[in-house]
Design a protein around this motif. Structure first.
Motif, PDB file in Angstrom:
ATOM      1  N   TYR A  58       0.831  -1.207   0.000  1.00 42.85           N
ATOM      2  CA  TYR A  58       0.000   0.000   0.000  1.00 42.85           C
ATOM      3  C   TYR A  58       0.865   1.257   0.000  1.00 42.85           C
ATOM      4  O   TYR A  58       0.618   2.193  -0.766  1.00 42.85           O
ATOM      5  CB  TYR A  58      -0.923  -0.010   1.229  1.00 42.85           C
ATOM      6  N   ILE A  59       1.876   1.278   0.849  1.00 42.96           N
ATOM      7  CA  ILE A  59       2.740   2.462   0.928  1.00 42.96           C
ATOM      8  C   ILE A  59       3.547   2.622  -0.354  1.00 42.96           C
ATOM      9  O   ILE A  59       3.695   3.738  -0.860  1.00 42.96           O
ATOM     10  CB  ILE A  59       3.647   2.382   2.176  1.00 42.96           C
ATOM     11  N   GLU A  60       4.040   1.538  -0.903  1.00 44.68           N
ATOM     12  CA  GLU A  60       4.813   1.620  -2.155  1.00 44.68           C
ATOM     13  C   GLU A  60       3.952   2.130  -3.314  1.00 44.68           C
ATOM     14  O   GLU A  60       4.427   2.894  -4.153  1.00 44.68           O
ATOM     15  CB  GLU A  60       5.405   0.245  -2.499  1.00 44.68           C
ATOM     16  N   ARG A  61       2.685   1.755  -3.369  1.00 43.77           N
ATOM     17  CA  ARG A  61       1.794   2.195  -4.440  1.00 43.77           C
ATOM     18  C   ARG A  61       1.268   3.613  -4.218  1.00 43.77           C
ATOM     19  O   ARG A  61       1.185   4.400  -5.163  1.00 43.77           O
ATOM     20  CB  ARG A  61       0.599   1.244  -4.566  1.00 43.77           C
ATOM     21  N   ASN A  62       0.880   3.909  -2.968  1.00 41.54           N
ATOM     22  CA  ASN A  62       0.159   5.152  -2.700  1.00 41.54           C
ATOM     23  C   ASN A  62       0.988   6.257  -2.048  1.00 41.54           C
ATOM     24  O   ASN A  62       0.554   7.406  -2.034  1.00 41.54           O
ATOM     25  CB  ASN A  62      -1.058   4.862  -1.816  1.00 41.54           C
ATOM     26  N   LYS A  63       2.128   5.932  -1.516  1.00 45.70           N
ATOM     27  CA  LYS A  63       2.948   6.932  -0.824  1.00 45.70           C
ATOM     28  C   LYS A  63       4.418   6.858  -1.253  1.00 45.70           C
ATOM     29  O   LYS A  63       5.322   6.817  -0.406  1.00 45.70           O
ATOM     30  CB  LYS A  63       2.873   6.718   0.698  1.00 45.70           C
ATOM     31  N   PRO A  64       4.697   6.859  -2.545  1.00 42.59           N
ATOM     32  CA  PRO A  64       6.112   6.757  -2.965  1.00 42.59           C
ATOM     33  C   PRO A  64       6.934   7.961  -2.512  1.00 42.59           C
ATOM     34  O   PRO A  64       8.137   7.841  -2.295  1.00 42.59           O
ATOM     35  CB  PRO A  64       6.031   6.668  -4.487  1.00 42.59           C
ATOM     36  N   GLU A  65       6.275   9.095  -2.322  1.00 45.18           N
ATOM     37  CA  GLU A  65       7.008  10.283  -1.853  1.00 45.18           C
ATOM     38  C   GLU A  65       7.516  10.082  -0.423  1.00 45.18           C
ATOM     39  O   GLU A  65       8.586  10.585  -0.066  1.00 45.18           O
ATOM     40  CB  GLU A  65       6.143  11.552  -1.949  1.00 45.18           C
ATOM     41  N   PHE A  66       6.785   9.341   0.393  1.00 44.25           N
ATOM     42  CA  PHE A  66       7.261   9.054   1.755  1.00 44.25           C
ATOM     43  C   PHE A  66       8.545   8.231   1.682  1.00 44.25           C
ATOM     44  O   PHE A  66       9.507   8.501   2.402  1.00 44.25           O
ATOM     45  CB  PHE A  66       6.198   8.301   2.569  1.00 44.25           C
ATOM     46  N   ILE A  67       8.557   7.250   0.814  1.00 47.61           N
ATOM     47  CA  ILE A  67       9.738   6.390   0.682  1.00 47.61           C
ATOM     48  C   ILE A  67      10.930   7.198   0.173  1.00 47.61           C
ATOM     49  O   ILE A  67      12.046   7.069   0.678  1.00 47.61           O
ATOM     50  CB  ILE A  67       9.437   5.198  -0.254  1.00 47.61           C
ATOM     51  N   GLU A  68      10.690   8.060  -0.823  1.00 49.70           N
ATOM     52  CA  GLU A  68      11.753   8.899  -1.386  1.00 49.70           C
ATOM     53  C   GLU A  68      12.327   9.853  -0.355  1.00 49.70           C
ATOM     54  O   GLU A  68      13.543  10.031  -0.275  1.00 49.70           O
ATOM     55  CB  GLU A  68      11.219   9.719  -2.564  1.00 49.70           C
ATOM     56  N   ASN A  69      11.478  10.479   0.409  1.00 55.46           N
ATOM     57  CA  ASN A  69      11.910  11.503   1.367  1.00 55.46           C
ATOM     58  C   ASN A  69      12.453  10.922   2.676  1.00 55.46           C
ATOM     59  O   ASN A  69      13.102  11.640   3.433  1.00 55.46           O
ATOM     60  CB  ASN A  69      10.748  12.455   1.696  1.00 55.46           C
ATOM     61  N   ASN A  70      12.166   9.667   2.954  1.00 53.82           N
ATOM     62  CA  ASN A  70      12.553   9.060   4.244  1.00 53.82           C
ATOM     63  C   ASN A  70      13.176   7.674   4.026  1.00 53.82           C
ATOM     64  O   ASN A  70      12.716   6.687   4.599  1.00 53.82           O
ATOM     65  CB  ASN A  70      11.327   8.925   5.151  1.00 53.82           C
ATOM     66  N   LYS A  71      14.225   7.626   3.240  1.00 51.38           N
ATOM     67  CA  LYS A  71      14.817   6.325   2.885  1.00 51.38           C
ATOM     68  C   LYS A  71      15.304   5.544   4.104  1.00 51.38           C
ATOM     69  O   LYS A  71      15.048   4.341   4.208  1.00 51.38           O
ATOM     70  CB  LYS A  71      15.965   6.517   1.892  1.00 51.38           C
ATOM     71  N   GLU A  72      15.980   6.210   5.021  1.00 47.30           N
ATOM     72  CA  GLU A  72      16.481   5.516   6.207  1.00 47.30           C
ATOM     73  C   GLU A  72      15.332   5.057   7.098  1.00 47.30           C
ATOM     74  O   GLU A  72      15.338   3.939   7.614  1.00 47.30           O
ATOM     75  CB  GLU A  72      17.431   6.414   7.000  1.00 47.30           C
ATOM     76  N   LYS A  73      14.368   5.934   7.275  1.00 46.63           N
ATOM     77  CA  LYS A  73      13.211   5.591   8.103  1.00 46.63           C
ATOM     78  C   LYS A  73      12.444   4.427   7.478  1.00 46.63           C
ATOM     79  O   LYS A  73      12.007   3.505   8.175  1.00 46.63           O
ATOM     80  CB  LYS A  73      12.307   6.806   8.277  1.00 46.63           C
ATOM     81  N   TRP A  74      12.272   4.458   6.158  1.00 50.51           N
ATOM     82  CA  TRP A  74      11.569   3.395   5.449  1.00 50.51           C
ATOM     83  C   TRP A  74      12.305   2.068   5.620  1.00 50.51           C
ATOM     84  O   TRP A  74      11.688   1.037   5.906  1.00 50.51           O
ATOM     85  CB  TRP A  74      11.414   3.743   3.977  1.00 50.51           C
ATOM     86  N   GLN A  75      13.623   2.086   5.485  1.00 49.81           N
ATOM     87  CA  GLN A  75      14.402   0.864   5.642  1.00 49.81           C
ATOM     88  C   GLN A  75      14.304   0.339   7.079  1.00 49.81           C
ATOM     89  O   GLN A  75      14.178  -0.860   7.298  1.00 49.81           O
ATOM     90  CB  GLN A  75      15.869   1.087   5.258  1.00 49.81           C
ATOM     91  N   ASP A  76      14.335   1.266   8.037  1.00 44.80           N
ATOM     92  CA  ASP A  76      14.180   0.877   9.446  1.00 44.80           C
ATOM     93  C   ASP A  76      12.806   0.251   9.683  1.00 44.80           C
ATOM     94  O   ASP A  76      12.687  -0.759  10.390  1.00 44.80           O
ATOM     95  CB  ASP A  76      14.385   2.098  10.356  1.00 44.80           C
ATOM     96  N   MET A  77      11.779   0.829   9.077  1.00 43.40           N
ATOM     97  CA  MET A  77      10.423   0.282   9.213  1.00 43.40           C
ATOM     98  C   MET A  77      10.353  -1.131   8.630  1.00 43.40           C
ATOM     99  O   MET A  77       9.770  -2.038   9.245  1.00 43.40           O
ATOM    100  CB  MET A  77       9.404   1.199   8.516  1.00 43.40           C
ATOM    101  N   LEU A  78      10.958  -1.318   7.462  1.00 41.60           N
ATOM    102  CA  LEU A  78      10.958  -2.643   6.838  1.00 41.60           C
ATOM    103  C   LEU A  78      11.723  -3.657   7.691  1.00 41.60           C
ATOM    104  O   LEU A  78      11.270  -4.794   7.859  1.00 41.60           O
ATOM    105  CB  LEU A  78      11.564  -2.571   5.437  1.00 41.60           C
ATOM    106  N   ASP A  79      12.857  -3.238   8.236  1.00 45.51           N
ATOM    107  CA  ASP A  79      13.648  -4.140   9.075  1.00 45.51           C
ATOM    108  C   ASP A  79      12.878  -4.551  10.328  1.00 45.51           C
ATOM    109  O   ASP A  79      12.864  -5.729  10.703  1.00 45.51           O
ATOM    110  CB  ASP A  79      14.972  -3.481   9.473  1.00 45.51           C
ATOM    111  N   ARG A  80      12.238  -3.584  10.968  1.00 43.80           N
ATOM    112  CA  ARG A  80      11.465  -3.892  12.173  1.00 43.80           C
ATOM    113  C   ARG A  80      10.278  -4.791  11.841  1.00 43.80           C
ATOM    114  O   ARG A  80       9.952  -5.712  12.592  1.00 43.80           O
ATOM    115  CB  ARG A  80      10.995  -2.613  12.860  1.00 43.80           C
ATOM    116  N   ALA A  81       9.614  -4.503  10.735  1.00 43.89           N
ATOM    117  CA  ALA A  81       8.457  -5.314  10.346  1.00 43.89           C
ATOM    118  C   ALA A  81       8.870  -6.744   9.999  1.00 43.89           C
ATOM    119  O   ALA A  81       8.190  -7.705  10.378  1.00 43.89           O
ATOM    120  CB  ALA A  81       7.731  -4.667   9.174  1.00 43.89           C
TER     121      ALA A  81
END
Length: 184
Positions: A58-81
Motif C-alpha cells: 500500500y505504501i509503495e503504491r500510494n505513498k512513494p514520496e514518503f519512501i523517497e523523502n525518508n529512505k532511512e526511516k523506510w528501511q528501518d520500518m521494513l527491518d522492524r516489520a
C-alpha cells in the motif's frame, strides 16, 4: 488502513473460533495439544506476513514520496516489520498444559497430609505420619479418579491457552500496524 487491521483481527478471531470448536469436539487431549500449538503458530505467522506485505504494498503504491523523502526511516520500518514477522510471535510451549492438569490432586493430598497431622497431634499428642501419609495419598487418588472431571479441565486449560495465543497474535498485528503508521 485501520479497516485493514480490523479485517485481519476479524480473520484471527475466525481462526481462533475454529480452534476452540475443534478442541470442544476432540476426544484426545494429548493428540490435539501439539496440533493446536502448531496451527496457532502458523496462523499467526501467516497473518503477520500477509499484513506486512499488504501494508508495504500500500505504501509503495500510494505513498512513494514518503519512501523517497525518508529512505532511512523506510528501511528501518521494513527491518522492524520483517523482524516482527520472523521473531515477534510467541506461542507458549504446550508442556505447561500437560503439567497444569495434574496439580489439583497434589494440592489436595498435601492439604490432607497437613490436616491429618494436625488433627492427630491435637487428639493424641503425637503426629502419626504413616496414617496421615496414607490418607493423603488415598485422597489424591480418589479425587483424581472419581471427582476430577479431567476432560473438561483439560479442555478449559486448552481454551485458555488459545485465548493467550489470540492475545499474542493480536498484539503482534497491532505492533505491525504501529510500525507503518507514520507512513500511512
Amino acid at each position: 488502513m485501520e479497516k485493514v487491521l480490523k479485517a485481519y483481527l476479524d480473520k484471527l478471531m475466525d481462526e481462533i473460533s475454529k480452534k476452540k470448536a475443534e478442541v470442544r469436539l476432540s476426544r484426545d487431549f494429548e493428540g490435539i495439544l501439539d496440533k493446536v500449538r502448531d496451527d496457532l503458530s502458523a496462523i499467526g505467522k501467516n497473518l503477520l506476513s500477509m499484513f506486512f506485505m499488504e501494508l508495504k504494498g500500500y505504501i509503495e503504491r500510494n505513498k512513494p514520496e514518503f519512501i523517497e523523502n525518508n529512505k532511512e526511516k523506510w528501511q528501518d520500518m521494513l527491518d522492524r516489520a520483517e523482524a516482527l514477522t520472523e521473531y515477534g510471535l510467541y506461542v507458549a510451549p504446550v508442556d505447561i498444559l500437560k503439567e497444569q492438569t495434574k496439580i489439583t490432586p497434589t494440592y489436595l493430598g498435601a492439604g490432607v497430609l497437613v490436616a491429618t497431622g494436625l488433627i492427630s497431634k491435637l487428639l493424641t499428642k503425637k503426629v502419626r505420619v504413616l496414617p496421615a501419609f496414607a490418607l493423603a495419598l488415598a485422597s489424591g487418588v480418589v479425587y483424581s479418579n472419581f471427582y476430577d472431571d479431567k476432560e473438561k479441565k483439560q479442555k478449559d486449560v486448552l481454551e485458555e491457552y488459545i485465548n493467550d495465543a489470540y492475545d499474542w497474535i493480536k498484539t503482534a498485528l497491532e505492533n505491525m500496524y504501529k510500525i507503518f503508521k507514520d507512513a500511512l
